[in-house]
Design a protein around this motif. Sequence first.
Motif, mmCIF file in Angstrom:
data_model
loop_
_atom_site.group_PDB
_atom_site.id
_atom_site.type_symbol
_atom_site.label_atom_id
_atom_site.label_comp_id
_atom_site.label_asym_id
_atom_site.label_seq_id
_atom_site.Cartn_x
_atom_site.Cartn_y
_atom_site.Cartn_z
ATOM 1 N N ALA A 128 -16.830 -2.885 2.993
ATOM 2 C CA ALA A 128 -17.806 -3.973 2.964
ATOM 3 C C ALA A 128 -19.227 -3.408 2.857
ATOM 4 O O ALA A 128 -20.045 -3.900 2.070
ATOM 5 C CB ALA A 128 -17.663 -4.838 4.211
ATOM 6 N N ARG A 129 -19.513 -2.371 3.641
ATOM 7 C CA ARG A 129 -20.859 -1.767 3.598
ATOM 8 C C ARG A 129 -21.115 -1.116 2.244
ATOM 9 O O ARG A 129 -22.211 -1.205 1.702
ATOM 10 C CB ARG A 129 -21.014 -0.740 4.726
ATOM 11 C CG ARG A 129 -22.356 -0.073 4.770
ATOM 12 C CD ARG A 129 -23.471 -1.074 5.054
ATOM 13 N NE ARG A 129 -24.737 -0.375 5.098
ATOM 14 C CZ ARG A 129 -25.863 -0.849 4.611
ATOM 15 N NH1 ARG A 129 -25.901 -2.061 4.098
ATOM 16 N NH2 ARG A 129 -26.961 -0.153 4.666
ATOM 17 N N ALA A 130 -20.105 -0.469 1.675
ATOM 18 C CA ALA A 130 -20.260 0.152 0.360
ATOM 19 C C ALA A 130 -20.577 -0.900 -0.693
ATOM 20 O O ALA A 130 -21.418 -0.681 -1.571
ATOM 21 C CB ALA A 130 -19.003 0.923 -0.007
ATOM 22 N N ALA A 131 -19.925 -2.049 -0.604
ATOM 23 C CA ALA A 131 -20.194 -3.137 -1.550
ATOM 24 C C ALA A 131 -21.633 -3.628 -1.403
ATOM 25 O O ALA A 131 -22.317 -3.889 -2.403
ATOM 26 C CB ALA A 131 -19.208 -4.276 -1.335
ATOM 27 N N GLU A 132 -22.122 -3.730 -0.167
ATOM 28 C CA GLU A 132 -23.504 -4.145 0.065
ATOM 29 C C GLU A 132 -24.479 -3.138 -0.541
ATOM 30 O O GLU A 132 -25.464 -3.516 -1.185
ATOM 31 C CB GLU A 132 -23.777 -4.271 1.562
ATOM 32 C CG GLU A 132 -23.084 -5.423 2.236
ATOM 33 C CD GLU A 132 -23.259 -5.388 3.748
ATOM 34 O OE1 GLU A 132 -23.988 -4.507 4.262
ATOM 35 O OE2 GLU A 132 -22.660 -6.236 4.427
ATOM 36 N N LEU A 133 -24.223 -1.872 -0.340
ATOM 37 C CA LEU A 133 -25.117 -0.842 -0.863
ATOM 38 C C LEU A 133 -25.109 -0.809 -2.382
ATOM 39 O O LEU A 133 -26.163 -0.620 -3.005
ATOM 40 C CB LEU A 133 -24.722 0.533 -0.304
ATOM 41 C CG LEU A 133 -24.973 0.723 1.201
ATOM 42 C CD1 LEU A 133 -24.377 2.036 1.674
ATOM 43 C CD2 LEU A 133 -26.462 0.645 1.510
ATOM 44 N N ARG A 134 -23.921 -1.022 -2.980
ATOM 45 C CA ARG A 134 -23.858 -1.076 -4.449
ATOM 46 C C ARG A 134 -24.666 -2.250 -4.978
ATOM 47 O O ARG A 134 -25.359 -2.139 -5.992
ATOM 48 C CB ARG A 134 -22.406 -1.165 -4.915
ATOM 49 C CG ARG A 134 -21.715 0.188 -4.971
ATOM 50 C CD ARG A 134 -20.391 0.094 -5.700
ATOM 51 N NE ARG A 134 -19.417 -0.760 -5.033
ATOM 52 C CZ ARG A 134 -18.606 -0.361 -4.067
ATOM 53 N NH1 ARG A 134 -18.639 0.876 -3.644
ATOM 54 N NH2 ARG A 134 -17.746 -1.203 -3.525
ATOM 55 N N GLU A 146 -27.278 -3.612 -3.534
ATOM 56 C CA GLU A 146 -28.691 -3.290 -3.359
ATOM 57 C C GLU A 146 -29.177 -2.292 -4.401
ATOM 58 O O GLU A 146 -30.347 -2.297 -4.770
ATOM 59 C CB GLU A 146 -28.931 -2.710 -1.970
ATOM 60 C CG GLU A 146 -28.829 -3.715 -0.852
ATOM 61 C CD GLU A 146 -29.002 -3.056 0.513
ATOM 62 O OE1 GLU A 146 -29.497 -1.921 0.583
ATOM 63 O OE2 GLU A 146 -28.611 -3.688 1.513
ATOM 64 N N ALA A 147 -28.281 -1.427 -4.863
ATOM 65 C CA ALA A 147 -28.669 -0.397 -5.830
ATOM 66 C C ALA A 147 -29.019 -1.009 -7.177
ATOM 67 O O ALA A 147 -29.670 -0.373 -7.999
ATOM 68 C CB ALA A 147 -27.546 0.622 -5.984
ATOM 69 N N GLY A 148 -28.589 -2.219 -7.429
ATOM 70 C CA GLY A 148 -28.973 -2.918 -8.647
ATOM 71 C C GLY A 148 -28.390 -2.348 -9.926
ATOM 72 O O GLY A 148 -29.070 -2.286 -10.934
ATOM 73 N N GLY A 149 -27.161 -1.928 -9.895
ATOM 74 C CA GLY A 149 -26.504 -1.498 -11.115
ATOM 75 C C GLY A 149 -26.695 -0.043 -11.488
ATOM 76 O O GLY A 149 -26.185 0.407 -12.500
ATOM 77 N N ARG A 150 -27.455 0.696 -10.696
ATOM 78 C CA ARG A 150 -27.565 2.121 -11.001
ATOM 79 C C ARG A 150 -26.228 2.784 -10.730
ATOM 80 O O ARG A 150 -25.552 2.469 -9.752
ATOM 81 C CB ARG A 150 -28.638 2.768 -10.127
ATOM 82 C CG ARG A 150 -30.047 2.330 -10.501
ATOM 83 C CD ARG A 150 -31.060 3.127 -9.744
ATOM 84 N NE ARG A 150 -30.889 2.996 -8.303
ATOM 85 C CZ ARG A 150 -31.728 2.364 -7.502
ATOM 86 N NH1 ARG A 150 -32.797 1.805 -7.993
ATOM 87 N NH2 ARG A 150 -31.518 2.304 -6.217
#
Length: 61
Positions: free
Chosen positions: A12-18, A20-24
């Motif tokens: 779940a946290r990894a999905a949130e961080l992805r 936030e990264a905005g597609g990078r």
Amino acid sequence: MHPDIHLTLHHARAAELRAEAGGRGPVRVRSAHSLRTRLGWTLVEVGLRLATRPGTAAAAH
């Protein structure tokens, strides 16, 4: 509590961080083997420094 709850939380946290990264894309390292090799030699160096430091049990032998 389910034994894999930590894994679920990590996903779940990894999905949130992805999001936030905005597609990078992920940061690429030269290779996993290269990274493991560098890490391994760094750990050897740290171990040798600890083993030869004055006042340690390993240095006294």
